[in-house]
Enzyme design. Sequence first.
Site, PDB file in Angstrom:
ATOM      1  N   GLY A  64       7.690 104.907 -19.648  1.00 29.73           N
ATOM      2  CA  GLY A  64       7.920 103.471 -19.615  1.00 29.73           C
ATOM      3  C   GLY A  64       8.260 103.021 -18.210  1.00 29.73           C
ATOM      4  O   GLY A  64       8.604 103.847 -17.348  1.00 29.73           O
ATOM      5  N   CYS A  91       8.266 111.720 -19.344  1.00 26.43           N
ATOM      6  CA  CYS A  91       8.736 110.847 -18.273  1.00 26.43           C
ATOM      7  C   CYS A  91       9.997 110.094 -18.717  1.00 26.43           C
ATOM      8  O   CYS A  91      11.054 110.694 -18.864  1.00 26.43           O
ATOM      9  CB  CYS A  91       7.618 109.918 -17.828  1.00 26.43           C
ATOM     10  N   TYR A  92       9.930 108.793 -18.964  1.00 23.91           N
ATOM     11  CA  TYR A  92      11.106 108.049 -19.427  1.00 23.91           C
ATOM     12  C   TYR A  92      11.662 108.660 -20.701  1.00 23.91           C
ATOM     13  O   TYR A  92      12.890 108.735 -20.893  1.00 23.91           O
ATOM     14  CB  TYR A  92      10.744 106.583 -19.648  1.00 23.91           C
ATOM     15  N   HIS A 178       2.767 113.735 -16.795  1.00 25.08           N
ATOM     16  CA  HIS A 178       2.030 113.081 -17.881  1.00 25.08           C
ATOM     17  C   HIS A 178       0.868 113.974 -18.335  1.00 25.08           C
ATOM     18  O   HIS A 178      -0.195 114.000 -17.697  1.00 25.08           O
ATOM     19  CB  HIS A 178       1.495 111.722 -17.423  1.00 25.08           C
ATOM     20  N   GLU A 180      -1.021 113.505 -20.810  1.00 25.92           N
ATOM     21  CA  GLU A 180      -2.036 112.723 -21.523  1.00 25.92           C
ATOM     22  C   GLU A 180      -3.150 112.193 -20.638  1.00 25.92           C
ATOM     23  O   GLU A 180      -4.208 111.796 -21.139  1.00 25.92           O
ATOM     24  CB  GLU A 180      -1.373 111.553 -22.265  1.00 25.92           C
ATOM     25  N   ASP A 236     -18.490  98.077 -35.668  1.00 25.64           N
ATOM     26  CA  ASP A 236     -17.241  98.023 -36.429  1.00 25.64           C
ATOM     27  C   ASP A 236     -17.427  97.353 -37.784  1.00 25.64           C
ATOM     28  O   ASP A 236     -17.024  97.885 -38.825  1.00 25.64           O
ATOM     29  CB  ASP A 236     -16.168  97.287 -35.623  1.00 25.64           C
ATOM     30  N   LYS A 378     -12.578 103.738 -31.489  1.00 23.22           N
ATOM     31  CA  LYS A 378     -14.024 103.490 -31.607  1.00 23.22           C
ATOM     32  C   LYS A 378     -14.820 104.767 -31.864  1.00 23.22           C
ATOM     33  O   LYS A 378     -15.731 104.781 -32.701  1.00 23.22           O
ATOM     34  CB  LYS A 378     -14.534 102.792 -30.344  1.00 23.22           C
TER      35      LYS A 378
END
Length: 522
Positions: A64, A91-92, A178, A180, A236, A378
């Site tokens: 964050g 992290c945060y 991080h 990710e 979609d 998606k």
Amino acid sequence: MTPPAPPRPRTATEWIAILDFGSQYTQLIARRIREARVFCEILPPDAVDRLGDERLRGIVLSGGPASIYDRAAPELPPDVLARQVPVLGICYGMHLLARELGGRVRPAEREREYGPAVLEVETRGVFDGLDARLDVWMSHGDVVDRPPPGGRVLARSPTVACAAFEIPGRGIYGFQFHPEVVHTPRGGEILERFLGNVCGCARNWEMGTFVADSLAAIREHAGDRDALCAVSGGVDSSVAAALVGRAIGERLHPIFVDHGLHRDLDDVRRMLDLLEESTGARVNWVDASDRFLHLLRGVTDPERKRRIIGETFIRVFETEAKKVGVVDLLVQGTLYPDVIESSVGHHAAARIKTHHNVGGLPERMHLELLEPLRDLFKDEVRQVGEELGLPRDLVYRHPFPGPGLAVRVLGEITDDRLRKLRGADRIFRDLLRETGLYDETWQAFPVLLPVRSVGVMGDGRTYEEAIVLRAVTSRDGMTADWARLPHDFLAECSRRIINEVGGINRVAYDITSKPPGTIEWE
């Protein structure tokens, strides 16, 4: 008041909760976990009631923008550690865990890191089988100066003594880096070790299971009620229609609303024909273009455009519902990124724009929403389409926004400006397909700017509008990079658009990634 959306079926026997503290990377955490075949959801930090689910296998605390020393900094909900499931703080999130468990966190001095760094692994654990030195991505202003009592340092960086810690026996981990982001190349493997070895996830989330469970949930929720389905010819809405149609059969009534803002009605008709062939349902075509364009006349604000389209869209459906008979449900192809970007029900995410599927609905609506794809990204929707046997040409077509060309004609919408944009769009898409570049891009389209520039054509001076071409590569639309299209290709696009589309004398190419930009301009 708008009726509440029906509860979405939990189609996984296990799941991970991601508590979002405002990181720009939170959606990437979700993507990485889904890629590891584990279902997850992004929740606001105060959604502690959801953490009591017996199928919960672990909790991830996102990063964050705040420092834990900020006066209004988000706190760690006490229920997180009380649930007795593994917890990973990134992290945060790491700083919150360290402070809560008795460690020491302080503002960084020379230890600030923003960008690539090298992680030096000291203790294997979740790093087992990986190199002793790993390239990672850092972005922090505070550091864990001392891990919590009983904790051990797993890794350090050249400037941070505690870049990862573990509390053995409790399944609690903190990462300063991080895992990710793509800039941490082995980050997916690190997360997989946490999910499998620490959380004990079976990693059985797959689209075949989603389809089977969703069909059962839709049948149970719909009962003997009929449903309208908004179809646009896009991925979609087509997959949503096919899924609900498979569940309730002839009680589904697909309707295509021509709002006058589609780029190519012949192409739409072809997609709807494919949908009819695949589902056996007849699509009712409603021409409401005059109504939409009249209401949009003179409107230039993009949010107001979306609101007008969303409101009118629903009113048209209410009218059509009366023609069909007693209909209670409205099916929409809302996806997880739509929900996140619109910040509906999620206070931790900043609103980026209103998606007409989720944020453009009027406060008073007389149809209950059924959004069977609301939990999916998606690429997962495309997998569902394949599971349902939809044609590849339909499943892998580029995304097209619900408000259509209204958000690609910047400024006022007029018949002439729509003509210009459609002409440029046809040329751009035809050339992409002819050169084999269509399947290499996630989304590609032109934008008509509300500016004019001086040009020269023949021996005369022109003062006409400009087109910007936009093409991006992406996995799910949450993040995107501008497509590196060949210069010769772009030159041919420019030449043909200027020569063939009257009123255009300049073509530019957008090289902005997401973030900081969005894919669409409005």
